[in-house]
Design a protein around this motif. Structure first.
Motif, PDB file in Angstrom:
ATOM      1  N   HIS A  73      12.998   5.504  10.818  1.00  0.00           N
ATOM      2  CA  HIS A  73      12.507   5.037  12.107  1.00  0.00           C
ATOM      3  C   HIS A  73      12.296   3.518  12.089  1.00  0.00           C
ATOM      4  CE1 HIS A  73       9.137   5.287  15.388  1.00  0.00           C
ATOM      5  NE2 HIS A  73      10.222   4.707  15.815  1.00  0.00           N
ATOM      6  N   ASN A  74      11.627   3.034  11.051  1.00  0.00           N
ATOM      7  CA  ASN A  74      11.383   1.589  10.941  1.00  0.00           C
ATOM      8  C   ASN A  74      12.679   0.803  10.831  1.00  0.00           C
ATOM      9  OD1 ASN A  74       8.638   2.037  11.065  1.00  0.00           O
ATOM     10  ND2 ASN A  74       8.375   2.075   8.847  1.00  0.00           N
ATOM     11  N   SER A  75      13.604   1.304  10.061  1.00  0.00           N
ATOM     12  CA  SER A  75      14.886   0.623   9.875  1.00  0.00           C
ATOM     13  C   SER A  75      15.667   0.546  11.183  1.00  0.00           C
ATOM     14  CB  SER A  75      15.706   1.363   8.810  1.00  0.00           C
ATOM     15  OG  SER A  75      16.914   0.720   8.568  1.00  0.00           O
ATOM     16  N   LEU A  76      15.732   1.649  11.892  1.00  0.00           N
ATOM     17  CA  LEU A  76      16.455   1.665  13.175  1.00  0.00           C
ATOM     18  C   LEU A  76      15.770   0.812  14.232  1.00  0.00           C
ATOM     19  CD1 LEU A  76      17.468   5.437  13.285  1.00  0.00           C
ATOM     20  CD2 LEU A  76      19.015   3.478  13.008  1.00  0.00           C
ATOM     21  N   GLU A  77      14.455   0.854  14.236  1.00  0.00           N
ATOM     22  CA  GLU A  77      13.718   0.051  15.209  1.00  0.00           C
ATOM     23  C   GLU A  77      13.906  -1.444  14.944  1.00  0.00           C
ATOM     24  OE1 GLU A  77       9.399   0.326  17.441  1.00  0.00           O
ATOM     25  OE2 GLU A  77       9.647   1.283  15.504  1.00  0.00           O
ATOM     26  N   ALA A  78      13.981  -1.831  13.691  1.00  0.00           N
ATOM     27  CA  ALA A  78      14.212  -3.233  13.342  1.00  0.00           C
ATOM     28  C   ALA A  78      15.601  -3.676  13.809  1.00  0.00           C
ATOM     29  CB  ALA A  78      14.083  -3.432  11.832  1.00  0.00           C
ATOM     30  N   HIS A  79      16.594  -2.798  13.690  1.00  0.00           N
ATOM     31  CA  HIS A  79      17.948  -3.137  14.131  1.00  0.00           C
ATOM     32  C   HIS A  79      18.084  -3.147  15.646  1.00  0.00           C
ATOM     33  CE1 HIS A  79      19.923  -3.399  10.267  1.00  0.00           C
ATOM     34  NE2 HIS A  79      19.285  -2.306   9.890  1.00  0.00           N
ATOM     35  N   GLU A 107      25.468   4.099   3.545  1.00  0.00           N
ATOM     36  CA  GLU A 107      26.077   3.488   2.365  1.00  0.00           C
ATOM     37  C   GLU A 107      25.053   2.891   1.407  1.00  0.00           C
ATOM     38  OE1 GLU A 107      29.471   0.171   1.446  1.00  0.00           O
ATOM     39  OE2 GLU A 107      29.702   1.549   3.135  1.00  0.00           O
ATOM     40  N   PHE A 108      23.997   2.300   1.929  1.00  0.00           N
ATOM     41  CA  PHE A 108      23.081   1.550   1.081  1.00  0.00           C
ATOM     42  C   PHE A 108      21.746   2.241   0.800  1.00  0.00           C
ATOM     43  CE2 PHE A 108      25.804  -1.757   2.986  1.00  0.00           C
ATOM     44  CZ  PHE A 108      26.371  -2.218   1.812  1.00  0.00           C
ATOM     45  N   LYS A 109      21.450   3.311   1.487  1.00  0.00           N
ATOM     46  CA  LYS A 109      20.177   4.003   1.272  1.00  0.00           C
ATOM     47  C   LYS A 109      20.433   5.378   0.672  1.00  0.00           C
ATOM     48  CE  LYS A 109      17.490   1.192   3.954  1.00  0.00           C
ATOM     49  NZ  LYS A 109      16.146   0.765   3.879  1.00  0.00           N
ATOM     50  N   ASP A 110      19.453   5.880  -0.057  1.00  0.00           N
ATOM     51  CA  ASP A 110      19.524   7.230  -0.623  1.00  0.00           C
ATOM     52  C   ASP A 110      18.971   8.212   0.412  1.00  0.00           C
ATOM     53  OD1 ASP A 110      19.632   9.506  -2.131  1.00  0.00           O
ATOM     54  OD2 ASP A 110      18.078   8.895  -3.563  1.00  0.00           O
ATOM     55  N   LEU A 111      19.853   8.907   1.090  1.00  0.00           N
ATOM     56  CA  LEU A 111      19.440   9.813   2.172  1.00  0.00           C
ATOM     57  C   LEU A 111      18.663  11.016   1.657  1.00  0.00           C
ATOM     58  CD1 LEU A 111      22.603   9.778   4.461  1.00  0.00           C
ATOM     59  CD2 LEU A 111      20.557   8.348   4.584  1.00  0.00           C
ATOM     60  N   GLU A 112      18.843  11.361   0.397  1.00  0.00           N
ATOM     61  CA  GLU A 112      18.139  12.511  -0.181  1.00  0.00           C
ATOM     62  C   GLU A 112      16.636  12.266  -0.319  1.00  0.00           C
ATOM     63  OE1 GLU A 112      19.571  15.501  -0.805  1.00  0.00           O
ATOM     64  OE2 GLU A 112      21.359  14.622   0.082  1.00  0.00           O
ATOM     65  N   THR A 113      16.248  10.999  -0.454  1.00  0.00           N
ATOM     66  CA  THR A 113      14.830  10.678  -0.639  1.00  0.00           C
ATOM     67  C   THR A 113      14.250   9.893   0.530  1.00  0.00           C
ATOM     68  OG1 THR A 113      15.394   8.651  -1.836  1.00  0.00           O
ATOM     69  CG2 THR A 113      15.057  10.647  -3.155  1.00  0.00           C
ATOM     70  N   MET A 114      15.071   9.599   1.524  1.00  0.00           N
ATOM     71  CA  MET A 114      14.610   8.805   2.662  1.00  0.00           C
ATOM     72  C   MET A 114      13.602   9.594   3.492  1.00  0.00           C
ATOM     73  SD  MET A 114      16.821   7.026   5.690  1.00  0.00           S
ATOM     74  CE  MET A 114      16.971   5.386   5.056  1.00  0.00           C
ATOM     75  N   LYS A 115      12.521   8.942   3.875  1.00  0.00           N
ATOM     76  CA  LYS A 115      11.497   9.518   4.738  1.00  0.00           C
ATOM     77  C   LYS A 115      11.830   9.210   6.197  1.00  0.00           C
ATOM     78  CE  LYS A 115       8.806  10.960   1.438  1.00  0.00           C
ATOM     79  NZ  LYS A 115       8.837  12.356   1.138  1.00  0.00           N
ATOM     80  N   VAL A 116      11.352  10.057   7.075  1.00  0.00           N
ATOM     81  CA  VAL A 116      11.598   9.874   8.506  1.00  0.00           C
ATOM     82  C   VAL A 116      11.039   8.536   8.980  1.00  0.00           C
ATOM     83  CG1 VAL A 116      11.112  10.801  10.808  1.00  0.00           C
ATOM     84  CG2 VAL A 116      11.643  12.358   8.933  1.00  0.00           C
ATOM     85  N   GLU A 117       9.852   8.185   8.502  1.00  0.00           N
ATOM     86  CA  GLU A 117       9.231   6.917   8.910  1.00  0.00           C
ATOM     87  C   GLU A 117      10.081   5.725   8.472  1.00  0.00           C
ATOM     88  OE1 GLU A 117       7.571   9.218   6.955  1.00  0.00           O
ATOM     89  OE2 GLU A 117       6.533  10.183   8.610  1.00  0.00           O
ATOM     90  N   GLU A 118      10.666   5.807   7.286  1.00  0.00           N
ATOM     91  CA  GLU A 118      11.519   4.733   6.787  1.00  0.00           C
ATOM     92  C   GLU A 118      12.749   4.556   7.678  1.00  0.00           C
ATOM     93  OE1 GLU A 118      14.016   3.664   2.702  1.00  0.00           O
ATOM     94  OE2 GLU A 118      12.700   5.406   2.735  1.00  0.00           O
ATOM     95  N   VAL A 140      24.259   3.142  11.341  1.00  0.00           N
ATOM     96  CA  VAL A 140      24.291   4.420  10.627  1.00  0.00           C
ATOM     97  C   VAL A 140      25.166   4.314   9.381  1.00  0.00           C
ATOM     98  CG1 VAL A 140      25.054   6.832  10.761  1.00  0.00           C
ATOM     99  CG2 VAL A 140      23.769   5.827  12.651  1.00  0.00           C
ATOM    100  N   VAL A 141      26.317   3.688   9.522  1.00  0.00           N
ATOM    101  CA  VAL A 141      27.218   3.515   8.373  1.00  0.00           C
ATOM    102  C   VAL A 141      26.527   2.704   7.282  1.00  0.00           C
ATOM    103  CG1 VAL A 141      29.371   2.431   7.609  1.00  0.00           C
ATOM    104  CG2 VAL A 141      29.329   3.777   9.720  1.00  0.00           C
ATOM    105  N   ALA A 142      25.854   1.635   7.648  1.00  0.00           N
ATOM    106  CA  ALA A 142      25.154   0.801   6.662  1.00  0.00           C
ATOM    107  C   ALA A 142      24.033   1.584   5.976  1.00  0.00           C
ATOM    108  CB  ALA A 142      24.593  -0.442   7.333  1.00  0.00           C
ATOM    109  N   ILE A 143      23.284   2.346   6.734  1.00  0.00           N
ATOM    110  CA  ILE A 143      22.190   3.141   6.157  1.00  0.00           C
ATOM    111  C   ILE A 143      22.745   4.186   5.207  1.00  0.00           C
ATOM    112  CG2 ILE A 143      20.428   4.873   6.705  1.00  0.00           C
ATOM    113  CD1 ILE A 143      19.805   3.200   9.225  1.00  0.00           C
TER     114      ILE A 143
END
Length: 126
Positions: free
Chosen positions: A119-125, A106-117, A101-104
């Motif tokens: 989901h995929n990121s968390l599932e990969a981790h 810090e490095f991702k734009d939460l304002e434009t992040m899609k739910v699917e994105e 969560v901290v990495a996401i």
């Protein structure tokens, strides 16, 4: 119309004289009434607010729960944005995902992040 309903619904409409009258009764009985939708929406909001990921739960299962609740709330005319769902997920994940969560955040734009994105990121981790 009487021939198209099961025995339980037939009992509700058997004394009606018009299709409109029968339809109105069935419509009220199955969530068409505004009051029924509002009560259902309050219940769903409460479930949504109290939802947290269990330690043994998988990302797929958790996202399925959230999506089912969001879809039910949308059917009651509740408005949802991806950002609202993304925020909910990030706040309620199991502690084992804290570093992700901290990495996401810090490095991702939460304002434009899609739910699917997310989901995929968390599932990969996972």
């Amino acid at each position: 119309m009487h021939q198209c309903v099961d025995s339980i619904n037939f009992e509700k409409i058997c004394s009606t004289n018009s299709k409109k009258e029968a339809w109105d009764i069935l419509h009220k009985a199955y969530g068409g009434a505004d009051k029924v939708k509002e009560v259902k929406l309050q219940y769903l909001r409460r479930q949504y607010e109290l939802l947290f990921m269990n330690d043994q739960e998988s990302i797929v299962d958790y996202f399925d729960q959230i999506q089912a609740l969001v879809n039910s709330m949308k059917s009651c005319n509740e408005k949802f944005t991806d950002q609202k769902i993304v925020d909910k997920v990030l706040r309620t994940l199991a502690p084992r995902f804290d570093h992700i969560v901290v990495a996401i955040e810090e490095f991702k734009d939460l304002e434009t992040m899609k739910v699917e994105e997310l989901h995929n990121s968390l599932e990969a981790h996972e």
